[in-house]
Design a protein around this motif. Sequence first.
Motif, PDB file in Angstrom:
ATOM      1  N   PRO A  60     -59.481 -54.232  24.421  1.00 20.84           N
ATOM      2  CA  PRO A  60     -59.411 -54.558  23.230  1.00 20.84           C
ATOM      3  C   PRO A  60     -57.957 -55.268  22.555  1.00 20.84           C
ATOM      4  CG  PRO A  60     -58.927 -52.303  24.120  1.00 20.84           C
ATOM      5  CD  PRO A  60     -58.584 -53.343  25.166  1.00 20.84           C
ATOM      6  N   THR A  61     -58.357 -56.146  21.276  1.00 20.19           N
ATOM      7  CA  THR A  61     -57.169 -56.416  20.685  1.00 20.19           C
ATOM      8  C   THR A  61     -57.087 -55.918  19.379  1.00 20.19           C
ATOM      9  OG1 THR A  61     -59.292 -57.151  19.275  1.00 20.19           O
ATOM     10  CG2 THR A  61     -58.474 -58.653  21.229  1.00 20.19           C
ATOM     11  N   THR A  62     -57.977 -55.033  18.691  1.00 22.83           N
ATOM     12  CA  THR A  62     -56.653 -54.025  17.452  1.00 22.83           C
ATOM     13  C   THR A  62     -56.690 -52.511  17.194  1.00 22.83           C
ATOM     14  OG1 THR A  62     -59.088 -54.002  16.260  1.00 22.83           O
ATOM     15  CG2 THR A  62     -58.335 -56.140  15.830  1.00 22.83           C
ATOM     16  N   VAL A  63     -55.777 -52.121  16.442  1.00 25.55           N
ATOM     17  CA  VAL A  63     -55.543 -51.262  17.143  1.00 25.55           C
ATOM     18  C   VAL A  63     -55.427 -50.397  15.898  1.00 25.55           C
ATOM     19  CG1 VAL A  63     -54.968 -51.091  19.493  1.00 25.55           C
ATOM     20  CG2 VAL A  63     -53.254 -50.628  17.124  1.00 25.55           C
ATOM     21  N   PRO A  64     -55.563 -49.311  15.053  1.00 27.52           N
ATOM     22  CA  PRO A  64     -55.582 -48.491  14.091  1.00 27.52           C
ATOM     23  C   PRO A  64     -54.076 -48.678  13.329  1.00 27.52           C
ATOM     24  CG  PRO A  64     -56.751 -46.955  15.066  1.00 27.52           C
ATOM     25  CD  PRO A  64     -56.097 -48.267  16.317  1.00 27.52           C
ATOM     26  N   GLN A  65     -53.558 -49.088  12.489  1.00 28.65           N
ATOM     27  CA  GLN A  65     -51.886 -48.554  12.317  1.00 28.65           C
ATOM     28  C   GLN A  65     -51.499 -48.226  12.692  1.00 28.65           C
ATOM     29  OE1 GLN A  65     -51.450 -52.167  10.399  1.00 28.65           O
ATOM     30  NE2 GLN A  65     -48.594 -51.532  11.122  1.00 28.65           N
ATOM     31  N   ALA A  66     -51.917 -46.832  12.424  1.00 26.05           N
ATOM     32  CA  ALA A  66     -51.416 -45.470  13.351  1.00 26.05           C
ATOM     33  C   ALA A  66     -50.338 -45.935  14.250  1.00 26.05           C
ATOM     34  CB  ALA A  66     -51.783 -44.419  12.987  1.00 26.05           C
ATOM     35  N   TRP A  67     -51.213 -46.672  15.171  1.00 30.77           N
ATOM     36  CA  TRP A  67     -50.228 -46.529  16.756  1.00 30.77           C
ATOM     37  C   TRP A  67     -49.568 -47.342  16.756  1.00 30.77           C
ATOM     38  CZ3 TRP A  67     -56.599 -46.988  19.322  1.00 30.77           C
ATOM     39  CH2 TRP A  67     -57.386 -45.627  19.374  1.00 30.77           C
ATOM     40  N   SER A 192     -48.649 -54.801  33.933  1.00 35.98           N
ATOM     41  CA  SER A 192     -48.054 -56.072  33.330  1.00 35.98           C
ATOM     42  C   SER A 192     -48.975 -56.666  32.169  1.00 35.98           C
ATOM     43  CB  SER A 192     -49.565 -57.078  33.999  1.00 35.98           C
ATOM     44  OG  SER A 192     -51.080 -56.457  33.710  1.00 35.98           O
ATOM     45  N   LEU A 193     -48.952 -55.596  31.336  1.00 36.56           N
ATOM     46  CA  LEU A 193     -49.234 -55.311  29.909  1.00 36.56           C
ATOM     47  C   LEU A 193     -48.397 -55.290  28.645  1.00 36.56           C
ATOM     48  CD1 LEU A 193     -53.157 -53.142  29.432  1.00 36.56           C
ATOM     49  CD2 LEU A 193     -52.194 -55.457  30.324  1.00 36.56           C
ATOM     50  N   SER A 194     -48.772 -56.007  27.781  1.00 37.08           N
ATOM     51  CA  SER A 194     -47.260 -56.308  26.929  1.00 37.08           C
ATOM     52  C   SER A 194     -47.524 -54.637  26.375  1.00 37.08           C
ATOM     53  CB  SER A 194     -47.583 -56.737  25.569  1.00 37.08           C
ATOM     54  OG  SER A 194     -48.886 -56.169  24.424  1.00 37.08           O
ATOM     55  N   ASN A 195     -46.471 -54.041  25.572  1.00 32.29           N
ATOM     56  CA  ASN A 195     -46.496 -52.419  24.645  1.00 32.29           C
ATOM     57  C   ASN A 195     -48.317 -52.175  24.151  1.00 32.29           C
ATOM     58  OD1 ASN A 195     -43.666 -52.375  25.519  1.00 32.29           O
ATOM     59  ND2 ASN A 195     -42.469 -52.117  24.277  1.00 32.29           N
ATOM     60  N   GLU A 196     -47.833 -53.922  23.161  1.00 28.53           N
ATOM     61  CA  GLU A 196     -49.577 -53.931  22.236  1.00 28.53           C
ATOM     62  C   GLU A 196     -51.165 -53.455  23.131  1.00 28.53           C
ATOM     63  OE1 GLU A 196     -47.042 -55.822  22.371  1.00 28.53           O
ATOM     64  OE2 GLU A 196     -46.003 -55.336  20.283  1.00 28.53           O
ATOM     65  N   GLY A 197     -50.491 -53.947  23.834  1.00 25.71           N
ATOM     66  CA  GLY A 197     -51.483 -53.738  25.035  1.00 25.71           C
ATOM     67  C   GLY A 197     -51.734 -52.155  25.391  1.00 25.71           C
ATOM     68  N   VAL A 198     -50.781 -52.352  25.781  1.00 22.29           N
ATOM     69  CA  VAL A 198     -50.669 -50.501  26.668  1.00 22.29           C
ATOM     70  C   VAL A 198     -50.874 -50.255  25.830  1.00 22.29           C
ATOM     71  CG1 VAL A 198     -49.396 -48.431  27.606  1.00 22.29           C
ATOM     72  CG2 VAL A 198     -48.781 -50.812  28.276  1.00 22.29           C
ATOM     73  N   VAL A 199     -50.836 -49.907  24.337  1.00 21.42           N
ATOM     74  CA  VAL A 199     -51.570 -48.960  23.040  1.00 21.42           C
ATOM     75  C   VAL A 199     -52.836 -48.798  22.990  1.00 21.42           C
ATOM     76  CG1 VAL A 199     -51.343 -48.776  20.649  1.00 21.42           C
ATOM     77  CG2 VAL A 199     -49.273 -48.411  22.042  1.00 21.42           C
TER      78      VAL A 199
END
Length: 329
Positions: A60-67, A192-199
Amino acid sequence: MLPLLSLLALSAVVTSVPSALALVSSGPRDVESLFRRQTAIPEVGSAEWVALYPAAGSTPTTVPQAWTDALAAAVAAGKIPDLPPATLTQGYPSYSNNLDPAGPVACHNTRGCSIASDKLVAPDGMIGISQDDGPLPPGRTLNSFFEAQKINATHFYIGGNVLGNYDIFLQARAIPGQHFAVHTWTHPYMSSLSNEGVVAELGWTMQILADSNYGKIPAHWRPPFGDVDNRVRAIAKEVFGLQTIIWGVERDSEDWTLTNLDNEEAVKATITGFLEGPKAPGMIMLQHELSDRAVNAFITLWPSYLSNGWDCRTIVRQNTSPFSLCFPS
Ligand SMILES: [Zn+2]
């Protein structure tokens, strides 16, 4: 809980995924608002439903702004340890700043470090039945067995597999006593993921399960490969309210090897050894619906679960909190 009108007003903040409601979260108590949708969810399996999620198997490369906002709030509140992503070498983690993976700062599970809220064992005498990596075609037989034997099980599902094998998910959903939990969207090494990747990995899997299971938001996740450190644990808990469920030390059935190897008897011997072993503490075993052989090993050994006196029926969420791998039958 905010009144509906407040939630609707906040929805204007969402940009990347308009169908989700936005609410700046300061912690797990706001999790429901992270996954609520404004409109009815399309029928599971429909083209409209598929279009709501990242493609199966794709990161996944995009997430809702809320997350994103919830992550930022947790970081600003000092709730997410400032660890670099780990580098995995043949599954073994290391950190760029020479941080000890086994030490209390990183506390990487595969290096033998866990924290009190991790669940690796069950209450005495009890076994938590769990199956990972589905929904996959071998799960059809497994689900039928769960139904016939009235077995309450936790399904640690991969989000992309829910999307791709939704019919097997629907089969499991229709069986009383099944519990659905998060096993990420693409099954990566999470540390191994960034914070954003984990989210993204956790959030999208929670979203598809919540949308497709009558709005029930998952409360548990299992890190693929047991790969979790304090940063990933904190994101799961502080952003999404997820408890980390792993499995007991040396309680890997190794049934994942049956995908490639014809060593079902060896796996059965391993599981039998676990079942005949001590019941204090109780047991969480690692098992998978990855292959027909793995499913067959579980089914043929089920009588041993019972004859050895393991109890999967009396683990009640309320009185063993936060353990809830099985629900009462
Ligand atoms: Zn897995």
